[in-house]
Design a protein around this motif. Structure first.
Motif, PDB file in Angstrom:
ATOM      1  N   VAL A 108     -29.022  10.312  26.823  1.00  0.00           N
ATOM      2  CA  VAL A 108     -28.989  10.349  25.277  1.00  0.00           C
ATOM      3  C   VAL A 108     -28.568  11.630  24.852  1.00  0.00           C
ATOM      4  O   VAL A 108     -28.718  12.739  25.293  1.00  0.00           O
ATOM      5  N   HIS A 109     -27.817  11.777  23.867  1.00  0.00           N
ATOM      6  CA  HIS A 109     -27.345  13.055  23.310  1.00  0.00           C
ATOM      7  C   HIS A 109     -28.387  13.918  22.282  1.00  0.00           C
ATOM      8  O   HIS A 109     -29.053  13.100  21.340  1.00  0.00           O
ATOM      9  N   LEU A 110     -28.688  15.027  22.237  1.00  0.00           N
ATOM     10  CA  LEU A 110     -29.133  15.797  21.219  1.00  0.00           C
ATOM     11  C   LEU A 110     -30.546  15.062  20.754  1.00  0.00           C
ATOM     12  O   LEU A 110     -30.498  14.908  19.391  1.00  0.00           O
ATOM     13  N   ASN A 111     -31.362  15.036  21.648  1.00  0.00           N
ATOM     14  CA  ASN A 111     -32.789  14.423  21.292  1.00  0.00           C
ATOM     15  C   ASN A 111     -33.801  15.572  21.051  1.00  0.00           C
ATOM     16  O   ASN A 111     -34.906  14.963  20.322  1.00  0.00           O
TER      17      ASN A 111
ATOM     18  N   PRO B   3     -33.962  20.602  26.005  1.00  0.00           N
ATOM     19  CA  PRO B   3     -34.380  21.550  24.770  1.00  0.00           C
ATOM     20  C   PRO B   3     -33.167  22.525  24.712  1.00  0.00           C
ATOM     21  O   PRO B   3     -32.111  22.471  25.323  1.00  0.00           O
ATOM     22  N   ALA B   4     -33.185  23.417  23.593  1.00  0.00           N
ATOM     23  CA  ALA B   4     -32.241  24.399  23.645  1.00  0.00           C
ATOM     24  C   ALA B   4     -32.103  25.338  24.883  1.00  0.00           C
ATOM     25  O   ALA B   4     -32.808  25.361  25.775  1.00  0.00           O
ATOM     26  N   ASN B   5     -30.761  26.117  24.955  1.00  0.00           N
ATOM     27  CA  ASN B   5     -30.544  27.055  25.861  1.00  0.00           C
ATOM     28  C   ASN B   5     -30.123  26.736  27.109  1.00  0.00           C
ATOM     29  O   ASN B   5     -30.437  27.154  28.279  1.00  0.00           O
ATOM     30  N   SER B   6     -29.372  25.476  27.187  1.00  0.00           N
ATOM     31  CA  SER B   6     -28.606  25.186  28.378  1.00  0.00           C
ATOM     32  C   SER B   6     -27.363  26.078  28.395  1.00  0.00           C
ATOM     33  O   SER B   6     -26.661  26.659  27.548  1.00  0.00           O
ATOM     34  N   ARG B   7     -27.165  26.856  29.588  1.00  0.00           N
ATOM     35  CA  ARG B   7     -26.100  27.601  29.870  1.00  0.00           C
ATOM     36  C   ARG B   7     -25.654  27.627  31.258  1.00  0.00           C
ATOM     37  O   ARG B   7     -26.218  26.889  31.987  1.00  0.00           O
TER      38      ARG B   7
END
Length: 282
Positions: free
Chosen positions: A50-53, A215-219
């Protein structure tokens, strides 16, 4: 809760049960979990993501939350395991981690309600939905090479049954430092909703995997980095990044790019809003 794993034991793929620091086969053989050669804990016929959950991820990209989820597919050839190496092809730069919870289907299902979805779930495992964002432009919305290239779907270490997904932390570490810190409670659509939504038109069979979002902060990470994803109650999935011996063939197909779309996605969508040009990566 029971945790099942799949390992190589005397050269044969065997399902084992975790007993503390040891793994126990059906015939009584025991091996230390830290010494076992792990395989993916399940053998899916399909992997749907899923995108952007996670709300933090939506806020990071400064976009309007979607009313309903959208999905992409990772081929089963992308499967990897706890302790496996993740390959960044030579010459590419933007391989990102995405710590997630994976839902594993236990019974064939189609056309079920969210309230009944839990009855069709075998259990849960930890996932890292790696992506090669160098291909972000060329794959448009399909994400096929971005998310589906070989080794980019580690799962494990085991499949945990009877796990309550509410209020659980999800953390990603790179070389021991926390880089993602989220919770299952920040998901817009919970595990049961996702299963029911996909099963409206796609028959899910035992072993199938649904990735529930990051969650946020995939790098981006670099060759030599050790990436670990830890989910409360499910364990810690560990993988090392290596550089592939070869690059992408230059004589066929669209080539990797470094457009603003690639850079803003790989680096979190925040650099361009601050007017800061991101550093080039080796």
């Amino acid at each position: 809760m029971t945790e099942y794993r799949r390992i190589l034991l005397d050269g044969v793929a065997v399902q084992v049960v975790r007993d503390g620091a040891e793994l126990v086969a059906g015939d009584g053989r025991r091996v230390k979990a830290s010494e076992a050669v792990h395989l993916p804990p399940v053998e899916p016929s399909k992997i749907v993501a899923v995108h952007l959950n996670h709300r933090s991820r939506v806020e990071e990209f400064q976009i309007k939350p979607a009313a309903t989820p959208t999905y992409f597919h990772k081929p089963v050839s992308s499967l990897n395991a706890h302790g496996g190496t993740v390959i960044r092809p030579h010459g590419l730069k933007y391989l990102n981690y995405e710590g997630e919870v994976a839902i594993v289907i236990g019974r064939t299902c189609r056309g079920i309600s969210p309230s009944k979805a839990g009855e069709y779930i075998a259990g849960y495992t930890v996932a890292n939905d790696f992506g090669l964002h160098d291909f972000r432009d060329t794959d448009a919305g399909s994400m096929l090479r971005v998310k589906g290239s070989d080794t980019l779907c580690p799962l494990g270490p085991g499949l945990v049954t009877d796990w309550d997904f509410h209020g659980k932390y999800l953390r990603t570490f790179v070389n021991g430092s926390v880089v993602q810190d989220g919770s299952t409670d920040e998901m817009a659509w919970d595990m049961h909703y996702l299963v029911a939504d996909i099963a409206r038109t796609i028959t899910l069979v035992p072993g199938d995997v649904l990735l529930s979002g990051t969650p946020a902060n995939s790098r981006p990470v670099q060759p030599g980095d050790v990436v670990e994803v830890e989910v409360e109650g499910l364990g810690r999935l560990t993988n090392r990044i290596v550089s592939g011996p070869t690059g992408i063939r230059p004589d066929v197909g669209a080539q990797p790019t470094e457009s603003e779309e690639v850079l803003s996605t790989a680096l979190g969508g925040d650099w361009e809003f601050r007017g800061i040009r991101p550093p080039r990566r080796s």
